[in-house]
Design a protein around this motif. Structure first.
Motif, PDB file in Angstrom:
ATOM      1  N   ILE A   8       0.852  -1.193   0.000  1.00 11.97           N
ATOM      2  CA  ILE A   8       0.000   0.000   0.000  1.00 11.97           C
ATOM      3  C   ILE A   8       0.884   1.238   0.000  1.00 11.97           C
ATOM      4  O   ILE A   8       1.949   1.253   0.627  1.00 11.97           O
ATOM      5  N   GLN A   9       0.453   2.258  -0.712  1.00  9.02           N
ATOM      6  CA  GLN A   9       1.240   3.485  -0.813  1.00  9.02           C
ATOM      7  C   GLN A   9       1.087   4.338   0.444  1.00  9.02           C
ATOM      8  O   GLN A   9      -0.011   4.422   0.995  1.00  9.02           O
ATOM      9  N   PRO A  10       2.175   4.993   0.839  1.00  7.54           N
ATOM     10  CA  PRO A  10       2.094   5.867   2.011  1.00  7.54           C
ATOM     11  C   PRO A  10       1.784   7.316   1.640  1.00  7.54           C
ATOM     12  O   PRO A  10       2.077   8.217   2.408  1.00  7.54           O
ATOM     13  N   THR A  11       1.190   7.532   0.480  1.00  9.63           N
ATOM     14  CA  THR A  11       1.075   8.910  -0.009  1.00  9.63           C
ATOM     15  C   THR A  11       0.029   9.768   0.684  1.00  9.63           C
ATOM     16  O   THR A  11       0.260  10.946   0.922  1.00  9.63           O
ATOM     17  N   PHE A  37       3.471 -11.550   3.211  1.00  9.58           N
ATOM     18  CA  PHE A  37       4.410 -10.433   3.129  1.00  9.58           C
ATOM     19  C   PHE A  37       3.632  -9.177   2.746  1.00  9.58           C
ATOM     20  O   PHE A  37       2.977  -9.160   1.702  1.00  9.58           O
ATOM     21  N   TYR A  38       3.717  -8.165   3.586  1.00  7.58           N
ATOM     22  CA  TYR A  38       3.009  -6.918   3.309  1.00  7.58           C
ATOM     23  C   TYR A  38       3.972  -5.753   3.439  1.00  7.58           C
ATOM     24  O   TYR A  38       4.787  -5.711   4.355  1.00  7.58           O
ATOM     25  N   MET A  39       3.835  -4.799   2.521  1.00  5.14           N
ATOM     26  CA  MET A  39       4.811  -3.707   2.579  1.00  5.14           C
ATOM     27  C   MET A  39       4.187  -2.354   2.310  1.00  5.14           C
ATOM     28  O   MET A  39       3.150  -2.226   1.663  1.00  5.14           O
ATOM     29  N   VAL A  40       4.876  -1.349   2.828  1.00  3.32           N
ATOM     30  CA  VAL A  40       4.530   0.047   2.550  1.00  3.32           C
ATOM     31  C   VAL A  40       5.387   0.437   1.349  1.00  3.32           C
ATOM     32  O   VAL A  40       6.624   0.417   1.422  1.00  3.32           O
ATOM     33  N   VAL A  41       4.722   0.740   0.228  1.00  2.00           N
ATOM     34  CA  VAL A  41       5.480   0.888  -1.021  1.00  2.00           C
ATOM     35  C   VAL A  41       5.907   2.339  -1.248  1.00  2.00           C
ATOM     36  O   VAL A  41       5.329   3.074  -2.037  1.00  2.00           O
ATOM     37  N   ASP A  42       6.984   2.698  -0.559  1.00  4.26           N
ATOM     38  CA  ASP A  42       7.467   4.074  -0.684  1.00  4.26           C
ATOM     39  C   ASP A  42       8.149   4.344  -2.025  1.00  4.26           C
ATOM     40  O   ASP A  42       8.142   5.480  -2.504  1.00  4.26           O
ATOM     41  N   LEU A  43       8.711   3.291  -2.666  1.00  2.81           N
ATOM     42  CA  LEU A  43       9.293   3.527  -4.004  1.00  2.81           C
ATOM     43  C   LEU A  43       8.179   3.931  -4.974  1.00  2.81           C
ATOM     44  O   LEU A  43       8.368   4.802  -5.826  1.00  2.81           O
ATOM     45  N   HIS A  44       7.032   3.308  -4.828  1.00  2.00           N
ATOM     46  CA  HIS A  44       5.893   3.665  -5.683  1.00  2.00           C
ATOM     47  C   HIS A  44       5.414   5.085  -5.394  1.00  2.00           C
ATOM     48  O   HIS A  44       4.928   5.774  -6.286  1.00  2.00           O
ATOM     49  N   GLU A  54       7.233  14.679   4.563  1.00  2.00           N
ATOM     50  CA  GLU A  54       5.888  14.095   4.603  1.00  2.00           C
ATOM     51  C   GLU A  54       5.930  12.603   4.259  1.00  2.00           C
ATOM     52  O   GLU A  54       5.256  11.790   4.888  1.00  2.00           O
ATOM     53  N   LEU A  55       6.740  12.266   3.265  1.00  2.00           N
ATOM     54  CA  LEU A  55       6.835  10.855   2.866  1.00  2.00           C
ATOM     55  C   LEU A  55       7.340  10.012   4.037  1.00  2.00           C
ATOM     56  O   LEU A  55       6.802   8.935   4.328  1.00  2.00           O
ATOM     57  N   ARG A  56       8.371  10.537   4.723  1.00  2.00           N
ATOM     58  CA  ARG A  56       8.945   9.792   5.850  1.00  2.00           C
ATOM     59  C   ARG A  56       7.873   9.581   6.936  1.00  2.00           C
ATOM     60  O   ARG A  56       7.682   8.479   7.448  1.00  2.00           O
ATOM     61  N   ALA A  57       7.172  10.682   7.273  1.00  2.00           N
ATOM     62  CA  ALA A  57       6.140  10.584   8.318  1.00  2.00           C
ATOM     63  C   ALA A  57       5.009   9.656   7.875  1.00  2.00           C
ATOM     64  O   ALA A  57       4.510   8.836   8.657  1.00  2.00           O
ATOM     65  N   ASN A  58       4.624   9.759   6.603  1.00  2.00           N
ATOM     66  CA  ASN A  58       3.508   8.939   6.116  1.00  2.00           C
ATOM     67  C   ASN A  58       3.866   7.462   6.008  1.00  2.00           C
ATOM     68  O   ASN A  58       2.987   6.600   6.053  1.00  2.00           O
ATOM     69  N   THR A  59       5.149   7.177   5.851  1.00  2.00           N
ATOM     70  CA  THR A  59       5.574   5.775   5.791  1.00  2.00           C
ATOM     71  C   THR A  59       5.371   5.128   7.159  1.00  2.00           C
ATOM     72  O   THR A  59       4.811   4.031   7.278  1.00  2.00           O
ATOM     73  N   ARG A  60       5.794   5.843   8.213  1.00  2.00           N
ATOM     74  CA  ARG A  60       5.533   5.332   9.574  1.00  2.00           C
ATOM     75  C   ARG A  60       4.029   5.250   9.841  1.00  2.00           C
ATOM     76  O   ARG A  60       3.548   4.283  10.430  1.00  2.00           O
ATOM     77  N   LEU A  78       6.070  -7.631   7.812  1.00  2.00           N
ATOM     78  CA  LEU A  78       5.674  -6.262   7.470  1.00  2.00           C
ATOM     79  C   LEU A  78       6.934  -5.421   7.295  1.00  2.00           C
ATOM     80  O   LEU A  78       7.781  -5.366   8.195  1.00  2.00           O
ATOM     81  N   PHE A  79       7.066  -4.774   6.140  1.00  2.00           N
ATOM     82  CA  PHE A  79       8.304  -4.040   5.878  1.00  2.00           C
ATOM     83  C   PHE A  79       8.069  -2.859   4.951  1.00  2.00           C
ATOM     84  O   PHE A  79       6.971  -2.676   4.407  1.00  2.00           O
ATOM     85  N   VAL A  80       9.118  -2.064   4.802  1.00  2.00           N
ATOM     86  CA  VAL A  80       9.084  -0.889   3.920  1.00  2.00           C
ATOM     87  C   VAL A  80       9.863  -1.247   2.649  1.00  2.00           C
ATOM     88  O   VAL A  80      10.986  -1.754   2.718  1.00  2.00           O
ATOM     89  N   GLN A  81       9.248  -0.979   1.525  1.00  2.00           N
ATOM     90  CA  GLN A  81       9.812  -1.408   0.235  1.00  2.00           C
ATOM     91  C   GLN A  81      11.258  -0.947   0.024  1.00  2.00           C
ATOM     92  O   GLN A  81      12.105  -1.717  -0.419  1.00  2.00           O
ATOM     93  N   SER A  82      11.562   0.309   0.345  1.00  2.00           N
ATOM     94  CA  SER A  82      12.912   0.817   0.060  1.00  2.00           C
ATOM     95  C   SER A  82      13.972   0.193   0.968  1.00  2.00           C
ATOM     96  O   SER A  82      15.165   0.359   0.722  1.00  2.00           O
ATOM     97  N   HIS A  83      13.548  -0.518   2.016  1.00  2.00           N
ATOM     98  CA  HIS A  83      14.514  -1.196   2.876  1.00  2.00           C
ATOM     99  C   HIS A  83      15.027  -2.485   2.229  1.00  2.00           C
ATOM    100  O   HIS A  83      15.935  -3.119   2.753  1.00  2.00           O
TER     101      HIS A  83
END
Ligand code: AQP
Length: 332
Positions: A8-11, A37-44, A54-60, A78-83
């Protein structure tokens, strides 16, 4: 256990009701039966212009909402895509396997680039679905729980997995979409002909889970229905009422037929008042739980760090196989 993957996007900050009912709710259920496996898709998320802070805060915030919704780090990864750098690495290989015309046919790109203007839309937005292909194939996912709007991207994933396997030998699991018919598409409360979405919906048509519950109740009460008075599930002729019944039924676990029966002879006002209450009961604890996770960023970050480690172990193995198959010389 079969494997599922989704993201899911953190936008937008808050998840909206469509994200929750269309996707996240299934994620929670599937962690019991699947290797999930579920991720926050910050690359997207950077395919459209973003503000870094904002992106950093929204990812958390996205991770906190996923936990608040019921994801359990003991039961899923559960992880963050860019990691997990393997996502971008495999995406390059997939880019080179995708036809330009094939990518141009993706309807989400067409819609979003039309909104941006051709010169403003980034190449990243164009290759977004191909990054998504890499996301899924890296984990050898059997199923991908998403809303209806993602069906075309899963089809592309299947095509590219088959193409790669055909050209270079069996490497990737060909995944299936996991789309529940009832909640595949939640509609805008003001315009039930379009999907509820952060970019296309008006504020009154969009239910953000983190909004003030009173405002949410008000939006439900002013949802668009029709000039008839009968409460009946009929998507063709009564899209507004049907959408409300879907939401009501899913949040309470009451069947649609049962709802139709219990509202027989009652007006739309009664349905909306009750649904507003159901919604308040759902979002109030959700907001509180999200805040609790946000108040403890160390725990949150450590959950994400452990998730990334587990995800990388799987992703690295698949990437190294794929690199080998395409003919890259192994690094010594
Ligand atoms: N209205 C919806 N009904 C059912 N499922 C939906 N999803 C989104 N809207 C609906 C599903 O939510 C998951 C996460 O989607 P995303 O990361 O694309 O989230 P988003 O970009 O915030 O969703 P929007 O509102 O759809 O964004 P825009 O307006 O940019 O297009 C996916 O599984 C998606 O299917």
């Amino acid at each position: 256990r079969p494997r599922v993957l989704s993201g899911i996007q953190p936008t937008a900050g808050s998840f909206h009701l469509g994200n929750y009912l269309g996707a996240v709710r299934q994620w929670v259920a599937l962690q019991e039966s699947h290797d999930a496996f579920y991720m926050v898709v910050d690359l997207h998320a950077i395919t459209l212009p973003q503000d870094p802070a904002e992106l950093r805060a929204n990812t958390r915030l996205a991770a906190a909402q996923l936990l608040a919704a019921g994801l359990d780090p003991e039961r899923c990864t559960l992880f963050v895509q860019s990691h997990v750098p393997e996502h971008a690495q495999l995406a390059w290989v997939m880019n080179c396997l995708t036809g330009f015309g094939e990518a141009s046919r993706m309807t989400q790109f067409k819609d979003k680039s039309a909104k941006q203007g051709a010169d403003r839309a980034s190449v990243g937005l164009f290759t977004y679905p191909i990054l998504q292909v890499a996301d899924i194939l890296l984990y050898q996912a059997n199923e991908v729980p998403v809303g209806e709007d993602q069906r075309q991207h899963i089809e592309l994933t299947r095509d590219l997995a088959e193409r790669f396997n055909g050209r270079f030998g069996q490497t990737f699991t060909v995944p299936k979409p996991y789309i529940l018919r009832e909640t595949a598409k939640i509609y805008d409360l003001q315009d039930p002909s379009i999907k509820m979405s952060k970019s296309a919906s008006t504020p009154k048509g969009l239910i953000n889970l983190l909004d003030d519950p009173k405002a949410t109740a008000k939006k439900v009460k002013s949802a668009v229905t029709d000039t008839d008075t009968v409460i009946r599930y009929d998507v063709e002729n009564k899209p507004g009422v049907s959408n409300l019944l879907t939401i009501y039924s899913t949040l309470t676990g009451t069947g649609i037929a049962e709802l139709e029966q219990s509202y027989d002879g009652k007006g739309y006002g009664a349905l909306k008042t009750d649904l507003a209450e159901v919604m308040v009961e759902f979002v109030t604890p959700f907001r509180e739980r999200t805040q609790q996770y946000l108040d403890d960023p160390e725990t949150l970050d450590s959950i994400l760090a452990k998730g990334a480690e587990k995800a990388r172990a799987v992703a690295a193995e698949t990437l190294s196989q794929a690199y080998d198959r395409v003919g890259f010389l192994p690094a010594k």
